[in-house]
Enzyme design. Structure first.
Site, PDB file in Angstrom:
ATOM      1  N   TYR A  84       1.443  -1.550   0.191  1.00  0.00           N
ATOM      2  CA  TYR A  84      -0.069  -0.467   0.109  1.00  0.00           C
ATOM      3  C   TYR A  84       0.872   0.841  -0.431  1.00  0.00           C
ATOM      4  O   TYR A  84       0.343   2.448  -0.358  1.00  0.00           O
ATOM      5  CB  TYR A  84      -1.151  -0.634   0.777  1.00  0.00           C
ATOM      6  CG  TYR A  84      -2.304  -0.760   1.359  1.00  0.00           C
ATOM      7  CD1 TYR A  84      -1.935  -2.385   0.900  1.00  0.00           C
ATOM      8  CD2 TYR A  84      -3.694   0.006   0.961  1.00  0.00           C
ATOM      9  CE1 TYR A  84      -3.488  -2.642   0.779  1.00  0.00           C
ATOM     10  CE2 TYR A  84      -4.626  -0.894   1.341  1.00  0.00           C
ATOM     11  CZ  TYR A  84      -4.168  -1.482   0.897  1.00  0.00           C
ATOM     12  OH  TYR A  84      -6.118  -3.023   0.854  1.00  0.00           O
ATOM     13  N   LYS A 128       3.975 -15.646   2.988  1.00  0.00           N
ATOM     14  CA  LYS A 128       4.411 -16.451   1.675  1.00  0.00           C
ATOM     15  C   LYS A 128       6.061 -16.132   1.265  1.00  0.00           C
ATOM     16  O   LYS A 128       6.060 -15.442   0.753  1.00  0.00           O
ATOM     17  CB  LYS A 128       3.543 -15.447   0.559  1.00  0.00           C
ATOM     18  CG  LYS A 128       3.773 -15.665  -0.823  1.00  0.00           C
ATOM     19  CD  LYS A 128       1.996 -17.481  -0.823  1.00  0.00           C
ATOM     20  CE  LYS A 128       2.244 -17.921  -2.441  1.00  0.00           C
ATOM     21  NZ  LYS A 128       1.215 -19.049  -2.486  1.00  0.00           N
ATOM     22  N   ASP A 186      -2.039 -18.582   0.466  1.00  0.00           N
ATOM     23  CA  ASP A 186      -2.937 -19.189  -0.332  1.00  0.00           C
ATOM     24  C   ASP A 186      -4.146 -20.451   0.891  1.00  0.00           C
ATOM     25  O   ASP A 186      -4.772 -20.201   0.741  1.00  0.00           O
ATOM     26  CB  ASP A 186      -2.340 -19.802  -1.179  1.00  0.00           C
ATOM     27  CG  ASP A 186      -1.266 -20.368  -1.301  1.00  0.00           C
ATOM     28  OD1 ASP A 186      -0.556 -20.219   0.082  1.00  0.00           O
ATOM     29  OD2 ASP A 186      -0.501 -20.871  -1.805  1.00  0.00           O
ATOM     30  N   ASP A 201      -6.178  -7.358   4.065  1.00  0.00           N
ATOM     31  CA  ASP A 201      -7.327  -6.687   3.867  1.00  0.00           C
ATOM     32  C   ASP A 201      -8.402  -8.040   2.970  1.00  0.00           C
ATOM     33  O   ASP A 201      -9.522  -7.918   3.134  1.00  0.00           O
ATOM     34  CB  ASP A 201      -7.223  -5.836   2.217  1.00  0.00           C
ATOM     35  CG  ASP A 201      -7.650  -4.875   1.803  1.00  0.00           C
ATOM     36  OD1 ASP A 201      -9.249  -4.660   2.299  1.00  0.00           O
ATOM     37  OD2 ASP A 201      -7.527  -5.082   0.460  1.00  0.00           O
ATOM     38  N   ASP A 229     -12.022  -9.193   4.155  1.00  0.00           N
ATOM     39  CA  ASP A 229     -13.383  -9.162   3.623  1.00  0.00           C
ATOM     40  C   ASP A 229     -13.468 -11.302   3.533  1.00  0.00           C
ATOM     41  O   ASP A 229     -15.278 -11.420   3.535  1.00  0.00           O
ATOM     42  CB  ASP A 229     -13.160  -9.014   1.910  1.00  0.00           C
ATOM     43  CG  ASP A 229     -13.445  -7.375   2.195  1.00  0.00           C
ATOM     44  OD1 ASP A 229     -13.468  -6.467   3.114  1.00  0.00           O
ATOM     45  OD2 ASP A 229     -14.197  -6.956   1.143  1.00  0.00           O
TER      46      ASP A 229
HETATM   47  C1  IPM Z   1     -10.252  -1.473   3.924  1.00  0.00           C
HETATM   48  C2  IPM Z   1     -10.341  -1.062   2.519  1.00  0.00           C
HETATM   49  C3  IPM Z   1      -9.558  -0.093   2.750  1.00  0.00           C
HETATM   50  C4  IPM Z   1      -7.630  -0.852   2.047  1.00  0.00           C
HETATM   51  C5  IPM Z   1      -9.663   0.710   1.095  1.00  0.00           C
HETATM   52  C6  IPM Z   1     -10.620   1.915   1.016  1.00  0.00           C
HETATM   53  C7  IPM Z   1      -8.185   1.483   0.512  1.00  0.00           C
HETATM   54  O1  IPM Z   1     -10.320  -1.706   1.482  1.00  0.00           O
HETATM   55  O2  IPM Z   1     -10.644  -0.262   4.600  1.00  0.00           O
HETATM   56  O3  IPM Z   1     -10.105  -2.599   3.685  1.00  0.00           O
HETATM   57  O4  IPM Z   1      -7.927  -1.425   1.565  1.00  0.00           O
HETATM   58  O5  IPM Z   1      -7.411  -0.920   3.182  1.00  0.00           O
HETATM   59 MN    MN Z   2     -10.498  -4.096   2.681  1.00  0.00          MN
END
Ligand code: IPM
Ligand code: MN
Length: 353
Positions: free
Chosen positions: A141, A189, A221, A245, A249
């Site tokens: 990032y 990884k 993975d 990240d 999710d």
């Molecule tokens: C999160 C989001 C952010 C990230 C984006 C919006 C930049 O997906 O907070 O997980 O990737 O960190």
């Molecule tokens: Mn995210």
């Protein structure tokens, strides 16, 4: 207790859910005789619309002076065609870096009335309780160079970590495991990436200081697979920025709804709290957004920034009770439940406090 909170509602449903969280916090401060003040600033697209940049120095300064920060959500189609450095996401990345919020905590624990809504079998997710510790200010990032070459036909991003950056997040992972179920899974990884090999070395060094914590290393993975096939095998996961990240999710499907998940982003001194979900521009302004992820983020703020554990637990229990009573917003589904709007959902939580 007297505390100054900077609130950054952001875009889309941000303002609606922030209003809900503030109402809940006001109720808590009345009950427990605290004095919370809220100062609102812009971030993301709403900041761009006003000031032509996604985060102003004034907002950063206010956050630096605050006892804690609450953030709603950022982004929306409206700003998708802006150049990369003006996009709403840039506001978020900049604040993480400016406040040195290196540790992103994402607890993933489902609420019983929602588990049936997960696409995963209840028998698989039952009892899962995972705590992701994601590195937030390094890695892909932020590494440089990040650029286009050869007339835009070659692109470079850089996955860069300094030893100290890995050490402090790994320590956070160990400390977290120590006060939970004493099991840390470090995800990397290391079969391919040099940064992961350094990461693994540091975990091996650090574990000497935490003999009470059991440590595993897992390749990302394989961790991605295990997270949804055997989620109860995890306790605390510590990992670098991008892996965290993606895994967080993925982990959200264990709970039946991403709308419920809170997060904390911590530096050595300050914390920023936001729901994991996005700004949901399609329902913004309709008053139907789910405020619970934001309300639970406010609870995390009370716990981590103000050490108000009892108050935090009261909020979490009130949320749970509201769901058990069948109340839910349109994004959720509870058997024989009652669908309500943001305002009513918030009132129910407050009445259950
Ligand atoms: C999160 C989001 C952010 C990230 C984006 C919006 C930049 O997906 O907070 O997980 O990737 O960190
Ligand atoms: Mn995210």
């Amino acid at each position: 207790m007297k505390k100054k909170v900077v609130v950054l509602p952001g875009d889309g449903i941000g303002q609606e859910i922030m209003d809900a969280a503030i109402q809940v916090l006001n109720k808590v401060s009345d009950t427990y005789n605290h004095n919370f003040t809220f100062e609102q600033y812009e971030i993301g697209g709403s900041s761009y619309d006003k000031y032509a940049e996604p985060l102003t120095d004034e907002t950063v300064e206010a956050c630096l002076q605050a006892d804690a920060i609450l953030l709603g959500a950022i982004g929306g189609e409206k700003w998708d065609s802006l150049p990369p450095h003006l996009r709403p996401e840039q506001g978020l990345l900049k604040i993480r870096k400016a406040l040195n919020l290196f540790a992103n905590i994402r607890p993933i624990k489902g609420f019983a009335p929602l588990l049936h809504a997960s696409p995963l079998k209840e028998s698989v997710i039952n009892g899962s309780d995972i705590y992701i510790v994601r590195e937030l200010t390094g890695g892909l990032y932020f590494g440089t160079p990040r650029e286009r070459r050869e007339d835009g036909n070659v692109a470079v991003d850089t996955l860069l970590y300094h030893r100290e950056e890995i050490e402090r997040i790994v320590e956070k992972g160990f400390e977290s495991a120590r006060i939970r179920n004493k099991h840390l899974t470090s995800v990397d990884k290391a079969n391919v990436l040099e940064s992961s090999r350094l990461w693994r070395e540091i975990v091996e060094e650090k574990k000497e200081q935490y003999p009470d914590v059991k440590v595993d290393h897992m390749l990302v993975d394989s961790a991605a697979m295990k997270l949804i096939t055997d989620p109860t095998s995890f306790d605390v996961i510590v990992t670098e920025n991008l892996f965290g990240d993606i895994l967080s999710d993925e982990g959200s499907v264990l709970t039946g709804s991403i709308g419920m998940l809170p997060s904390a982003s911590l530096s050595e001194t300050v914390g920023l709290y936001e729901p994991v979900h996005g700004s949901a521009p399609d329902i913004a302004g309709k008053g139907i957004a789910n405020p619970l992820g934001m309300i639970l983020s406010a609870a995390m703020m009370l716990r981590y920034s103000f050490d108000l554990n009892e108050e935090a637990e009261r909020i979490e229990q009130a949320v749970e009770k509201s769901l058990e009573q069948g109340y839910h917003t349109a994004d959720l589904n509870i058997n024989n439940g009652v669908e309500v709007d943001t305002k009513k959902m918030t009132e129910v939580v407050i009445s259950n406090l």
